[in-house]
Enzyme design. Sequence first.
Site, short mmCIF file in Angstrom:
data_model
loop_
_atom_site.label_atom_id
_atom_site.label_comp_id
_atom_site.label_asym_id
_atom_site.label_seq_id
_atom_site.Cartn_x
_atom_site.Cartn_y
_atom_site.Cartn_z
N GLY A 49 35.25 27.95 30.10
CA GLY A 49 35.39 27.05 28.96
C GLY A 49 34.44 27.46 27.86
N CYS A 76 32.98 31.67 35.32
CA CYS A 76 32.33 31.64 33.99
C CYS A 76 31.63 30.29 33.75
CB CYS A 76 33.36 31.99 32.92
SG CYS A 76 32.60 32.35 31.34
N HIS A 164 36.07 37.01 34.64
CA HIS A 164 37.37 36.33 34.78
C HIS A 164 38.31 37.10 35.71
CE1 HIS A 164 36.84 33.22 31.69
NE2 HIS A 164 35.93 34.07 31.24
N GLU A 166 41.16 36.20 36.69
CA GLU A 166 42.58 35.88 36.44
C GLU A 166 43.25 36.80 35.43
OE1 GLU A 166 39.95 34.18 35.58
OE2 GLU A 166 40.11 33.24 33.63
N ASP A 223 54.33 56.79 37.28
CA ASP A 223 53.34 55.72 37.19
C ASP A 223 53.02 55.36 35.74
OD1 ASP A 223 53.38 56.14 39.87
OD2 ASP A 223 51.47 57.20 39.96
N LYS A 362 53.70 53.85 45.80
CA LYS A 362 54.66 54.58 44.97
C LYS A 362 56.07 53.98 45.01
CE LYS A 362 54.74 58.38 42.49
NZ LYS A 362 53.63 58.74 41.60
#
Length: 506
Positions: A49, A76, A164, A166, A223, A362
Site C-alpha cells: 500500500g 511490502c 512484490h 505477485e 522461446d 519446452k
Amino acid sequence: MIVIVDFGSQTTHLIGRRIREMGCDVVIVNPEVVLDHTTNVKGIILSGGPASVYGKGSPTIDKKIFELNIPVLGICYGEQIISYLLGGEVKPGKKKEYGPATLTITDLTSPLLKSLPQDLNVWMSHGDAVVKIPPGFKTTGVTETIPYAVIENEKKKMYGIQFHPEVVHTQFGEVLLQNFLTICNIHFQKHELDVEYVNNMIEDIKESIGEEKAICALSGGVDSSVAALLVHKAIGHRLTSIYIDSGLMRKDETKTLREVFKTHYRMNVKIVHAGKLFLKNLKGVTDPEQKRKVIGKTFIKVLEIEAKKLKAHFLVQGTIYPDIIESAGTKHASKIKSHHNVGGLPKNMKLGLVEPLRNFYKDEVRKAGSLLGMSDSIVQRRPFPGPGLAIRIIGEVTERKLAILRACDAIVKEEVKNAGLELTLWQAFAIFTGLKTTGVRGDERVYGETIAIRAIEAKDAMSAHWARIPYEVMDKMSVRIVNEVRAVNRVVYDISNKPPATMEWE
Ligand code: XMP
C-alpha cells in the site's frame, strides 16, 4: 480460503488472481473488517500500500489477527505493518525504491523460500523499510539496500517480504506464493495450460507492465518468439522486439522472421543488420570458446545500444525452466561450452525482467505458442545455437565460408523436410569442416571443401544418438550439395553420439 487484506496497493488483485490460479478461494477485504472474515480461513495475506505505517490515518489492522494461529504473509506495506505492530521499527528509506533488485536468500531452509535459487531478481516499490525486526523474527533474505527483505517467525508462521511476488517481473514469485499455501496446509493444483490460462498470462503481463515500455531480444527461436508474442498481446507497440541479424544465421532466417512477426503479427520489430560488425570482430578468431565469447559480447553491445535508444523499463526474456536449472550450474554441458543466450544485458541497465515462460518446459512453450495461434513452422522449430553458423565453421569465419555453409545447410534442411523427418530429429545441419580434399569434376582435378552432415535424435540436450536417416535421403543431400555448391566436392556423415561428441562441432 485465503483472505487478502487490501492496504491499497495497485497490485492487490494480482495477488488474488495468482492464488485463485492455484485453485484456492480468495476474498479481498478492507483492513477494518478483517476479523469478520476469519472463519474457514487458512491463511492471511497483507497487501502492499502507498501509506506509511506511522502516518496519520494510515490503514492498520487489529493485532488480534496475529493471535488466531493462522499463517500470515505481509507483502511490502504488509511486512512493515507486521513489524510495526509487533515491536519492530519502520523508517523512511533514503529514497523511494522502484524497480528491480537482487534478493539474496540467507537461509535456504526457510519454508517460504523453498526451491528458490540463492539469488533472484525481484521487484521493489516502496518508500519506507523495516529497520528493526520484531522479537521472535529472523531475517532470511536481503538485498543490497534492504537488510530485512524477507523476515519470518517460523513458530508463529508469520512472514514478511519487502518485494512484490505477485508481479510477473519477480522471478519465482509464484513459487513463493505456492510455498505460502503449503505453509497454510492448502493443497493447490496447477491450472491446465489452456486458452484461459494463456489469456490470464496476458492479463498479468498487461497489469504488471502498466503503461511502461519493454524490449525483447527476439532470436526467432521458439522461446523468445512465444515470449515476445505474449507480451505483444499484452502491451502491443510498447514492446519493441530487437532482432539482431548477426550474419551468422541460416538461409532466409531474417526474411522469414520479418514476414512472421512484422507482417503477420504486426509486431513492433526492429531488425538490426550487424553482420559486418560480427565478421570484423571475428576476424582471425579460430578458437571455439573465443568465438562464442566474441559473438556473445558483440550481441550484448548491439542490444545495449538499441535498448538505450528505447528507454524501456522492462526486458522480456524467453527463459524457460530448464534454462534456470542449467544456469544454476547443474548442467555439465554449460561447463563444456559457454552457452550464450541473446537476452543478457549488463546489470547496470536496471531493467525489470519479464520472463513469462520461466515455469514452462519446452513442450509447454510449444503448446502456449499454438494456443496463441502460432503456426507449426515457429512452434515446432528445432533448436539453433545463439552463435549461429560460426560454431559450425571450423577455423576462422569468413563471408565465403558462411555463404558455402548456408547453401549446404539449406539443402540439408530441405531434404529433411521433404523426407518428413523434421519432427523426428532434434536437429539436422551441415558443418564446414575446413578440410580440403582432392576430387575430380569433368576431367579436371579439383581440390575442394568437405561438408559434414549431422542429424541427431535426442530427448534433451544432454545426450544424443546420430540419426539413422535413410541412405536415399543422405544420397540426395550429398548429390545436391556437390552439384549445387561448386566449392564442395566431398560430403561426409557424422556418426558420433553425445557423449563424447557434443551436438555442435564447436
Ligand atoms: P552441444 O553442442 O552442447 O549442444 O551438445 C546441445 C544443444 O544446445 C545447442 N547449443 C546452443 N544453444 N547457445 C544456444 O542457444 C549456444 O551457445 C549453444 N551451443 C549449443 C545445440 O544446437 C544443441 O541443440
